[in-house]
Design a protein around this motif. Sequence first.
Motif, PDB file in Angstrom:
ATOM      1  N   LEU A 129      20.086 -17.853  25.220  1.00  0.00           N
ATOM      2  CA  LEU A 129      21.305 -17.902  25.649  1.00  0.00           C
ATOM      3  C   LEU A 129      21.870 -19.303  24.958  1.00  0.00           C
ATOM      4  N   SER A 130      22.800 -19.184  24.163  1.00  0.00           N
ATOM      5  CA  SER A 130      23.318 -20.408  23.376  1.00  0.00           C
ATOM      6  C   SER A 130      24.069 -21.249  24.221  1.00  0.00           C
ATOM      7  N   VAL A 131      25.135 -20.412  24.874  1.00  0.00           N
ATOM      8  CA  VAL A 131      26.073 -21.229  25.758  1.00  0.00           C
ATOM      9  C   VAL A 131      25.994 -20.826  27.226  1.00  0.00           C
ATOM     10  N   ARG A 132      25.952 -21.756  27.988  1.00  0.00           N
ATOM     11  CA  ARG A 132      26.313 -21.337  29.510  1.00  0.00           C
ATOM     12  C   ARG A 132      27.519 -21.004  29.990  1.00  0.00           C
ATOM     13  N   THR A 152      22.442  -4.832  26.809  1.00  0.00           N
ATOM     14  CA  THR A 152      21.519  -3.691  26.608  1.00  0.00           C
ATOM     15  C   THR A 152      21.287  -3.222  24.991  1.00  0.00           C
ATOM     16  N   ASN A 153      22.386  -3.263  24.192  1.00  0.00           N
ATOM     17  CA  ASN A 153      22.163  -2.537  22.903  1.00  0.00           C
ATOM     18  C   ASN A 153      21.657  -3.707  21.739  1.00  0.00           C
ATOM     19  N   LEU A 154      21.625  -4.966  22.329  1.00  0.00           N
ATOM     20  CA  LEU A 154      21.313  -6.014  21.441  1.00  0.00           C
ATOM     21  C   LEU A 154      19.916  -5.843  20.691  1.00  0.00           C
ATOM     22  N   THR A 155      19.649  -6.040  19.415  1.00  0.00           N
ATOM     23  CA  THR A 155      18.529  -5.655  18.896  1.00  0.00           C
ATOM     24  C   THR A 155      17.909  -7.181  18.243  1.00  0.00           C
ATOM     25  N   ILE A 156      16.714  -7.045  17.696  1.00  0.00           N
ATOM     26  CA  ILE A 156      16.137  -8.343  17.155  1.00  0.00           C
ATOM     27  C   ILE A 156      16.881  -8.772  15.896  1.00  0.00           C
ATOM     28  N   GLY A 157      17.235 -10.237  15.933  1.00  0.00           N
ATOM     29  CA  GLY A 157      18.033 -10.704  14.751  1.00  0.00           C
ATOM     30  C   GLY A 157      19.495 -10.530  14.996  1.00  0.00           C
ATOM     31  N   LYS A 158      20.065  -9.842  16.170  1.00  0.00           N
ATOM     32  CA  LYS A 158      21.388  -9.762  16.187  1.00  0.00           C
ATOM     33  C   LYS A 158      22.113 -10.579  17.302  1.00  0.00           C
ATOM     34  N   SER A 159      23.376 -10.948  17.342  1.00  0.00           N
ATOM     35  CA  SER A 159      23.824 -12.033  18.307  1.00  0.00           C
ATOM     36  C   SER A 159      25.187 -11.502  18.637  1.00  0.00           C
ATOM     37  N   ILE A 160      25.600 -12.217  19.927  1.00  0.00           N
ATOM     38  CA  ILE A 160      27.052 -11.765  20.503  1.00  0.00           C
ATOM     39  C   ILE A 160      27.607 -12.946  20.300  1.00  0.00           C
ATOM     40  N   LYS A 161      29.110 -12.777  19.529  1.00  0.00           N
ATOM     41  CA  LYS A 161      29.814 -14.170  19.217  1.00  0.00           C
ATOM     42  C   LYS A 161      31.147 -13.877  20.159  1.00  0.00           C
ATOM     43  N   LYS A 176      35.819 -18.247  18.127  1.00  0.00           N
ATOM     44  CA  LYS A 176      35.306 -17.131  17.821  1.00  0.00           C
ATOM     45  C   LYS A 176      34.131 -16.753  17.220  1.00  0.00           C
ATOM     46  N   GLU A 177      33.522 -17.785  16.517  1.00  0.00           N
ATOM     47  CA  GLU A 177      32.303 -18.072  15.697  1.00  0.00           C
ATOM     48  C   GLU A 177      31.107 -18.417  16.482  1.00  0.00           C
ATOM     49  N   VAL A 178      31.496 -18.930  17.792  1.00  0.00           N
ATOM     50  CA  VAL A 178      30.459 -19.620  18.594  1.00  0.00           C
ATOM     51  C   VAL A 178      29.360 -18.614  19.225  1.00  0.00           C
ATOM     52  N   VAL A 179      28.191 -18.602  18.995  1.00  0.00           N
ATOM     53  CA  VAL A 179      27.272 -17.742  19.390  1.00  0.00           C
ATOM     54  C   VAL A 179      26.948 -17.635  20.895  1.00  0.00           C
ATOM     55  N   VAL A 180      27.255 -16.708  21.613  1.00  0.00           N
ATOM     56  CA  VAL A 180      26.876 -16.689  23.008  1.00  0.00           C
ATOM     57  C   VAL A 180      25.393 -16.450  23.312  1.00  0.00           C
ATOM     58  N   CYS A 181      24.875 -15.369  22.736  1.00  0.00           N
ATOM     59  CA  CYS A 181      23.399 -15.119  22.867  1.00  0.00           C
ATOM     60  C   CYS A 181      22.699 -14.513  21.780  1.00  0.00           C
ATOM     61  N   SER A 182      21.597 -14.566  21.416  1.00  0.00           N
ATOM     62  CA  SER A 182      21.057 -13.831  20.331  1.00  0.00           C
ATOM     63  C   SER A 182      19.681 -13.413  20.634  1.00  0.00           C
ATOM     64  N   ILE A 183      19.008 -12.853  19.925  1.00  0.00           N
ATOM     65  CA  ILE A 183      17.524 -12.173  20.179  1.00  0.00           C
ATOM     66  C   ILE A 183      16.774 -12.639  18.915  1.00  0.00           C
ATOM     67  N   LYS A 184      15.621 -13.581  19.136  1.00  0.00           N
ATOM     68  CA  LYS A 184      14.882 -13.917  18.150  1.00  0.00           C
ATOM     69  C   LYS A 184      13.539 -13.383  18.225  1.00  0.00           C
ATOM     70  N   ALA A 185      13.102 -13.136  16.832  1.00  0.00           N
ATOM     71  CA  ALA A 185      11.760 -12.468  16.635  1.00  0.00           C
ATOM     72  C   ALA A 185      10.670 -13.341  17.180  1.00  0.00           C
ATOM     73  N   THR A 186       9.782 -12.777  17.591  1.00  0.00           N
ATOM     74  CA  THR A 186       8.560 -13.423  18.108  1.00  0.00           C
ATOM     75  C   THR A 186       7.173 -13.022  17.416  1.00  0.00           C
ATOM     76  N   ARG A 187       6.128 -13.670  17.528  1.00  0.00           N
ATOM     77  CA  ARG A 187       4.809 -13.161  16.863  1.00  0.00           C
ATOM     78  C   ARG A 187       4.548 -11.746  17.302  1.00  0.00           C
TER      79      ARG A 187
END
Length: 199
Positions: A129-132, A152-161, A176-187
């Motif tokens: 979560l990039s911005v609260r 629900t549909n957010l996949t690895i490497g994708k974000s919601i702006k 508009k370009e501010v990222v609200v949340c994203s999913i980072k890859a893990t090991r």
Amino acid sequence: MKEINVSGHKRSDLGKKASKLVRKEGLVPCNLYGEEKDEKGLPNAMAFVVPMTDLRKVVYTPHVYVVRLNIDGEEHTAIMKELQFHPTTDALMHIDFYEVNEEKPIVIGIPVKLNGLAQGVRDGGRMNLSVRKVNVKAPYKQIPEVLDIDVTNLTIGKSIKVGELNFEGLEMATSKEVVVCSIKATRKSNAAAQAAEEA
């Protein structure tokens, strides 16, 4: 938006020394900026004080409130616009309130709430979560307590702006370009992806 009642008293004795004295009494100096303007076109400020005990529930909370101010019997509807804290003790030093009405749009930061279990998290990724809070613009009666975002549909490497968000009656005031949340890859997710490829 949630509403809360706060009572205060006008103060005529201004300045640093006077402010220090009222703080010692457990009061917080405040200003209310209303619709009225001075000769320079700047909003007129009404100086008043509020007991710190009354302000705790408004200041130390994740919620955003419309504040019903009662200042010596005068009723005002306002939002907190600027808070000043002591740099070392974090004690609340001052609050600026801005008067609002039901017609005039205001800009205010509203908390973000992520709903659903994202596909990317199911696949072993980590939600970031990039911005609260996201700034929105609308008359205060139209502003919700939280901004519900379905992930629900957010996949690895994708974000919601911010530009992808759409809420009825609200204009987004954050870029508009501010990222609200994203999913980072893990090991774990990388290992799973590699195993899937090999299979």
